[in-house]
Design an enzyme around this catalytic site. Sequence first.
Site, PDB file in Angstrom:
ATOM      1  CE  LYS A  35      -0.152  -0.128   5.442  1.00 28.54           C
ATOM      2  NZ  LYS A  35      -1.371  -0.401   6.252  1.00 28.54           N
ATOM      3  CE1 TYR A 255      14.770  30.286   4.552  1.00 28.77           C
ATOM      4  CE2 TYR A 255      15.195  28.843   4.052  1.00 28.77           C
ATOM      5  CZ  TYR A 255      14.566  29.736   3.984  1.00 28.77           C
ATOM      6  OH  TYR A 255      14.340  29.681   2.938  1.00 28.77           O
TER       7      TYR A 255
HETATM    8  C1  LIG Z   1      -0.730  -2.033   6.956  1.00 25.29           C
HETATM    9  C2  LIG Z   1      -1.107  -2.912   7.277  1.00 25.29           C
HETATM   10  C3  LIG Z   1       0.360  -4.314   7.326  1.00 25.29           C
HETATM   11  C4  LIG Z   1       0.968  -4.498   7.679  1.00 25.29           C
HETATM   12  O1  LIG Z   1       1.902  -3.672   8.170  1.00 25.29           O
HETATM   13  P1  LIG Z   1       3.782  -3.324   8.841  1.00 25.29           P
HETATM   14  O2  LIG Z   1       3.559  -2.558  10.416  1.00 25.29           O
HETATM   15  O3  LIG Z   1       3.877  -2.114   8.032  1.00 25.29           O
HETATM   16  O4  LIG Z   1       4.144  -4.455   8.413  1.00 25.29           O
HETATM   17  C5  LIG Z   1      -0.249  -5.210   7.405  1.00 25.29           C
HETATM   18  N1  LIG Z   1      -1.835  -5.582   7.878  1.00 25.29           N
HETATM   19  C6  LIG Z   1      -3.245  -4.253   7.965  1.00 25.29           C
HETATM   20  C7  LIG Z   1      -4.218  -4.134   8.272  1.00 25.29           C
HETATM   21  C8  LIG Z   1      -1.921  -2.775   7.433  1.00 25.29           C
HETATM   22  O5  LIG Z   1      -3.066  -2.001   7.242  1.00 25.29           O
END
Ligand SMILES: *Cc1c(COP(=O)(O)O)cnc(C)c1O
Length: 361
Positions: A35, A255
């Site tokens: 994702k 800055y």
């Molecule tokens: C994003 C997500 C994961 C992966 O999580 P990580 O901490 O990056 O391993 C697993 N399960 C769900 C439901 C998620 O939304």
Amino acid sequence: MSRPTRAIVDLAAIHHNYQIAKRLAQPARAVAVVKANAYGHGAVPVARHLDNHVDAFGVACIEEAIELREAGITSPILLLEGVFEQSELALVDELRLWTVVHSSYQIDWISAMRPRRALNIWLKMDSGMHRLGLDPAGLRDVYEQLRALPHVAEIVTMSHLARADETQSTYTNRQLDCFEQHDVTAASARSVANSAGVLGWPRSHRDWVRPGIMLYGASPMDHAVPDADQLKPAMRFQSAIIGLREVAAGEPVGYGQRYTCDQARVIGTVAAGYGDGYPRHARNGTPVDVNGTRTQLIGRVSMDMLTVDLTHIANPKAGDPVELWGADISVNEVAQSSDTIAYQLFTGITRRVPIDYVDTQ
Ligand SMILES: *Cc1c(COP(=O)(O)O)cnc(C)c1O
């Protein structure tokens, strides 16, 4: 010549890290979570590289799934939050997606649909994170309701852990107790573990794990765990020195005069800033690698540039390569020094940063 700022992504490292997740959780299957553009690494190139090697991909929404199918990805794809609108279910059917069910409105929509192919569902229980998922006490009824639908194929029960990154927290066991007590024995499989579950909680492994951040080579754990040492950082965020100057003691840098030289210093200007995804909140002293030597960020990060101390670096010059994070500077160090987490740094890499792909095998 072009701007030297880029991300180098090692696809073989991601495959290696996936295999570590599989080995740690064996014989469980593993959803490779891609994702948010594969946590900033580029969903299509990453998924193409892994397509023949993973059990499934995980994405947050149908747009991300469409992108993968349009790129020719054939592995199963799981929508981790299911559908947001009823109309998406037609595409779930057409694109052969697996979908999470976390709320009763999704059950109503699924009940009403007449897909061409039977649907695989991941039924999500709220075991204590209290973000998404159905009430544990009602899970059995919901399961029976879905099971009775002729167009539902497999039902996997799942949940998500709130504190698995904290090796000392007892909350993970409490969530696992809840999940086990209210599980539906007839379910075809079970899934609880994110990366932290894979690395730190063998009891959470069950039938399917869902590694995300670990695929990209960053450990989510708050303490060192030996298995995390085997992960290979997949991204090198790099730039170069584009300017140098000697700055006298007492003179400020950048800055807001956030840094004032305590002695005469050689200051290097690097062609990367928060406009590229480097965190603006990085403190003075955040590690940066220049030409193979560790040094420090000093002064406030600007949109297109940041400044580093080159005083102790031999013969520094314009063009010297800089690693902002990668194999030498761990992304977790930069995250800690900026009051954030590796997840945010990875997903914050901006469009301006070209990604070059390598395959080191
Ligand atoms: C994003 C997500 C994961 C992966 O999580 P990580 O901490 O990056 O391993 C697993 N399960 C769900 C439901 C998620 O939304």
